[in-house]
Scaffold this motif. Structure first.
Motif, mmCIF file in Angstrom:
data_model
loop_
_atom_site.group_PDB
_atom_site.id
_atom_site.type_symbol
_atom_site.label_atom_id
_atom_site.label_comp_id
_atom_site.label_asym_id
_atom_site.label_seq_id
_atom_site.Cartn_x
_atom_site.Cartn_y
_atom_site.Cartn_z
ATOM 1 N N TYR A 328 -3.615 -4.343 13.516
ATOM 2 C CA TYR A 328 -4.207 -4.585 12.203
ATOM 3 C C TYR A 328 -5.727 -4.648 12.273
ATOM 4 C CZ TYR A 328 0.529 -5.186 10.653
ATOM 5 O OH TYR A 328 1.846 -4.951 10.371
ATOM 6 N N HIS A 331 -6.820 -1.068 12.195
ATOM 7 C CA HIS A 331 -6.498 -0.315 10.989
ATOM 8 C C HIS A 331 -7.210 -0.843 9.744
ATOM 9 C CE1 HIS A 331 -3.363 1.564 13.393
ATOM 10 N NE2 HIS A 331 -3.142 2.389 12.400
ATOM 11 N N TYR A 332 -7.763 -2.030 9.832
ATOM 12 C CA TYR A 332 -8.438 -2.637 8.679
ATOM 13 C C TYR A 332 -9.869 -2.985 9.082
ATOM 14 C CZ TYR A 332 -3.978 -3.084 6.226
ATOM 15 O OH TYR A 332 -2.783 -2.827 5.591
ATOM 16 N N LYS A 334 -12.645 -3.782 7.524
ATOM 17 C CA LYS A 334 -13.287 -4.950 6.913
ATOM 18 C C LYS A 334 -12.758 -6.249 7.528
ATOM 19 C CE LYS A 334 -14.340 -2.787 2.457
ATOM 20 N NZ LYS A 334 -14.111 -2.816 0.981
ATOM 21 N N THR A 335 -11.459 -6.269 7.811
ATOM 22 C CA THR A 335 -10.871 -7.442 8.468
ATOM 23 C C THR A 335 -11.463 -7.622 9.859
ATOM 24 O OG1 THR A 335 -8.790 -7.208 7.252
ATOM 25 C CG2 THR A 335 -8.715 -8.447 9.318
ATOM 26 N N TYR A 336 -11.554 -6.516 10.590
ATOM 27 C CA TYR A 336 -12.129 -6.549 11.942
ATOM 28 C C TYR A 336 -13.558 -7.089 11.906
ATOM 29 C CZ TYR A 336 -14.383 -4.631 16.129
ATOM 30 O OH TYR A 336 -15.112 -4.473 17.276
ATOM 31 N N SER A 428 0.676 -4.784 2.454
ATOM 32 C CA SER A 428 -0.738 -4.788 2.837
ATOM 33 C C SER A 428 -1.036 -6.032 3.664
ATOM 34 C CB SER A 428 -1.634 -4.780 1.595
ATOM 35 O OG SER A 428 -1.511 -3.559 0.907
ATOM 36 N N HIS A 429 -1.807 -5.832 4.719
ATOM 37 C CA HIS A 429 -2.230 -6.939 5.573
ATOM 38 C C HIS A 429 -3.489 -7.545 4.958
ATOM 39 C CE1 HIS A 429 -3.986 -8.960 9.109
ATOM 40 N NE2 HIS A 429 -2.752 -9.011 9.592
ATOM 41 N N ARG A 430 -3.338 -8.709 4.319
ATOM 42 C CA ARG A 430 -4.444 -9.351 3.622
ATOM 43 C C ARG A 430 -4.570 -10.810 4.068
ATOM 44 N NH1 ARG A 430 -4.560 -10.366 -1.265
ATOM 45 N NH2 ARG A 430 -2.410 -10.117 -2.001
ATOM 46 N N ASP A 500 -0.006 1.243 6.433
ATOM 47 C CA ASP A 500 -0.561 0.810 7.718
ATOM 48 C C ASP A 500 0.122 -0.461 8.186
ATOM 49 O OD1 ASP A 500 -2.195 2.947 7.768
ATOM 50 O OD2 ASP A 500 -3.988 1.916 7.112
#
Length: 531
Positions: A328, A331-332, A334-336, A428-430, A500
């Protein structure tokens, strides 16, 4: 239903006829009584059985081969999710089995002191007279075992064990640093599995398996995976364990299983020769402990049984959670970026990153791990429970349903965590959904979301190793983000579960590959890793 989906269950029905010693040729010549018996049984299950009004796939209503077949393919969680979408929040997944997917049902099942862990789990016993935390059915014996084992895997025990954990994490980071020199791609499922099992071995025996530094024991993840897949099939259809068909597979399965059991045995023997308190491991924690209620302690045979369960379970849980976390993060973007910023601003050096208030105070890290546990729980299985003996006179009610005696009931973790009623935009991973001021949900939705979050199960049978995961995973992620920049090297070995989402197969624990990633040391840091 496609032919491929029918093939396995139909084969199961035919095998059931063979097990009953039905002669097809005789059936053609005369109305064989065994055929008559099968027809009557299947007709009863379809038309007269106490569960006949519950919706579900046709084949599931007449045979447990439906779930066993999908367990063989390791896609039972996907199938269960699709069946809930088609048939509703309660489905019949076997002649005597119901699966629920509501919050109320989860709490009614998992926190109900009248229910027992299903006898189906007895198929995982190595010795019929020895139980471990996973397969013990008796609630009093489980309570005793849980208190004893808890001495070695509690939050307090993890604080004592942390220096050893740091040593293994440093080995992990050093390997990433070496790979960064020439931008070598790394399969993070493999790397996290080696780290998880080495830490699990240290917790259990005071000695890791040296998977990170030597190829000698790297057969272990594959062997554990094979064993877990086999046992998951038996849990879905316990009768398979006892009809003798497995003898056909012994040349493939038995060597791996026995090799692992011999290794555990040898590790325990070697550890018992050392001073009891020479290492902060499980043996040291439980050796002098006697249960206050029963006065019981743990025998060497019981310790062996617990080790054969706890070590692969602990290693698999943290490995799956870490691999999914790297997926994750890669793939994300902004999260990273947000998580990397939080770690790098909060800690001035890698040495500062250790268990305690400062690491626990990383709110976005905690939210990120929580969201990863939601969307990709280390176990995607159904948690099965059996009814008490007095269910006929004192009915069990699950989410308003009066459950007939003899029914096996369960709640599937994968389906609970993908339910849009509880988790808007569930695929979605949020991480923000777990930060109250950023969640954008009402107080009522906030509460129900937390009630539906059950990655470690609920109640007295919840995962005993929860403290291990919460000690190890934040530490590994925080240190990796402090030292390295990283990114996806490609899709090799990866599959997407629609969108994702990390692709995980169900086998009691999880089987997965990837993500394949590359690492680069940040400027000015990491000399101690490559020196």
């Amino acid at each position: 239903m496609k032919f491929a989906e029918l093939a396995g269950p139909v084969f199961g029905i035919l095998l059931g006829l063979l097990v009953a010693r039905v002669s097809v040729s005789n059936a053609v010549q005369r109305f064989n009584p065994h055929v008559t018996q099968c027809v009557l049984v299947y007709s009863y299950r379809l038309l007269l059985h106490p569960l006949h009004r519950y919706p579900g796939p046709f084949l599931a209503k007449i045979t447990d081969w439906y779930s066993a077949y999908h367990a063989i393919r390791m896609n039972l969680h996907f199938t269960t999710y699709a069946d809930h979408a088609k048939y509703g929040p309660v489905i019949r997944q076997g002649p005597n089995k119901l699966v629920f997917s509501s919050v109320q049902a989860a709490h009614d099942v998992l926190q109900n002191e009248r229910l027992f862990k299903s006898r189906a789990y007895l198929v995982t016993q190595v010795n019929p007279t020895i139980f471990n935390l996973f397969n013990v059915i008796d609630t009093r014996l489980h309570r005793t075992k849980r208190r004893i084992i808890g001495q070695g895997i509690s939050e307090k025990a993890m604080r004592r064990f942390e220096p050893v954990m740091h040593e293994q994490v440093q080995v992990f980071l050093a390997q990433l640093a070496r790979a960064s020199k020439d931008s070598s791609p790394l399969d993070m499922s493999e790397k996290c599995s080696h780290l998880g099992l080495d830490i699990s071995g240290e917790i259990g025996f005071g000695h890791g398996f040296e998977l990170q530094t030597s190829e000698k024991n790297r057969w272990m993840p594959s062997g554990i995976s094979t064993s877990n897949r086999r046992l998951n099939v038996y849990v879905q259809f316990p009768a398979l364990r006892y009809i003798g068909w497995e003898k056909l597979l012994l040349p493939v399965i038995l060597p791996k299983v026995m090799r692992f059991h011999r290794m555990v045995r040898d590790k325990i023997r070697a550890r018992l020769k050392e001073d009891t308190h020479s290492r902060p491991d499980l043996l040291s924690s439980i050796h002098d402990y006697k249960d206050p209620d029963t006065g019981s302690s743990m025998s060497k045979r019981e310790l062996w049984s617990e080790a054969t369960f706890l070590i692969p379970a602990g290693g698999d849980t943290t490995a799956s959670l870490l691999a999914a976390s790297f997926f994750y993060l890669s793939h994300y973007p902004k999260t990273y970026q947000r998580l990397a910023t939080e770690i790098r601003e909060r800690f001035s050096s890698a040495e500062e990153i250790r268990g305690g208030v400062k690491l626990a105070g990383c709110a976005y890290l905690h939210a990120f791990i929580t969201e990863t546990l939601r969307i990709s729980p280390p176990s995607n299985t159904t948690l099965w429970r059996d009814l008490p003996a007095d269910a006929a006179t004192n009915p069990v009610i699950i989410d308003g349903h009066v459950i007939p005696p003899g029914t096996r009931i369960g709640v599937n973790l994968y389906c609970m965590h993908r339910n849009p009623t509880y988790f808007p935009d569930p695929r979605s991973h949020r991480p923000e959904r777990w930060i109250r001021e950023e969640s954008g949900v009402s107080d009522e939705q906030w509460k129900i979301m937390h009630d539906a979050f059950i990655p470690f199960s609920l109640g007295p049978r919840n995962c005993a190793g929860k403290a291990v995961a919460w000690a190890e995973v934040p530490l590994v992620l925080a240190k990796t983000l402090w030292y390295f920049d990283f990114w996806r090297a490609g899709e090799d070995g990866e599959r997407l579960d629609g969108g994702d989402v990390f692709y995980m197969l169900d086998q009691l624990g999880s089987r997965h590959t990837g993500p394949v990633m590359k690492f680069r040391l940040r400027d000015g840091v990491g000399e101690e890793l490559v020196g």
